[in-house]
Design an enzyme around this catalytic site. Structure first.
Site: not given
Length: 256
Positions: A157, A144
């Site tokens: 995350y 990401s």
């Protein structure tokens, strides 16, 4: 274009979104495909039919990749399906929004186990197979932009993706002697089911687009195209890298 003749690819978390797009793109380019998710349902059935319509083989294997034993078994089962495995795309991942001071241990464990531990042990199982069978394997991890940039209210995350960044760098050095390449793909703001709330919030969506030089959300096909490149011999000299698929967002970001 058959850039993956006689190649088999396993894509984790491929029932929908980016994972499904990767499966379809690799199949289009000549791969036989092993799909994966928690549960085989109509989404998997539809994908298998689409892949078979391309004259490629496809199957679906269930596994919970937050559990190391299931991640390891998934690789073993995938190899057994078609007799070998060449490409591993670690796409499965989860995120949960919460203030840092309210994150529960349960949610932390789910995120870290799925996004990092499961990936770690699936790669380990794949590497053991590649070494034993002398296969020049290729691993692509779905990271990401938040392996690089802050994302307030998503601390666990971000930690998982930061860990994935360093794991990929480390394994690129350690596995090169076996001719195993490993890279990350880091999507930015992409139109997927996980971003449905953002897509439905016009005001918030406009703030996000202001931070993206290309002024649009990414498409799952944009990400799948980079995955296909990294999996192919066109990327034979690429390992240990992160490819950002973000419309320029990463280095043009301002927290709103």
């Amino acid at each position: 274009m058959n850039r993956f003749e006689n190649k088999i690819a396993l894509i984790t978390g491929s029932s929908q979104g980016i994972g499904a797009a990767c499966a379809l793109r690799l199949a289009k380019d000549g791969c036989d495909i092993i799909l994966n998710g928690h549960k085989f349902d109509e989404r998997g059935e539809k994908l298998i039919a689409e892949i078979q319509d391309m004259d490629r083989k496809a199957t679906f294997l269930e596994a919970d990749l937050s559990k190391a034993k299931e991640a390891t078994k998934l690789i073993t089962d995938a190899i057994a399906v078609f007799g070998h495995l060449d490409i591993l795309v670690n796409n499965a991942g989860v995120e949960k929004k919460a203030n840092f001071w309210q994150v529960t241990e349960e949610d932390y464990d789910l995120i870290m186990n799925t996004n990092l531990k499961g990936v770690f042990f699936s790669i380990q199982s794949f590497v053991n197979y590649c070494r034993k069978s002398k296969v020049a394997g290729t691993v692509i991890n779905m990271s990401s932009v938040h392996e690089e940039i802050a994302f307030p209210h998503f601390a666990a995350y971000c930690a998982s993706k930061g860990g994935l960044k360093m794991l990929t760098r480390n394994l690129a050095s350690e596995l090169a002697r076996f001719n195993i390449r490993i890279n990350n793909v880091a999507p930015g703001a992409v139109s997927t089911p996980i971003n449905q709330d953002l897509l439905n919030n016009i005001e918030q969506l406009e703030k996000v687009l202001q931070n993206i030089p290309l002024k649009r959300m990414g498409k799952v096909e944009d990400v799948a195209a980079v995955v296909a490149f990294l999996a192919s011999d066109d990327a034979a000299y690429v390992t240990g890298s992160t490819y950002f698929v973000d419309g320029g967002l990463t280095y043009h970001y301002e927290e709103q």
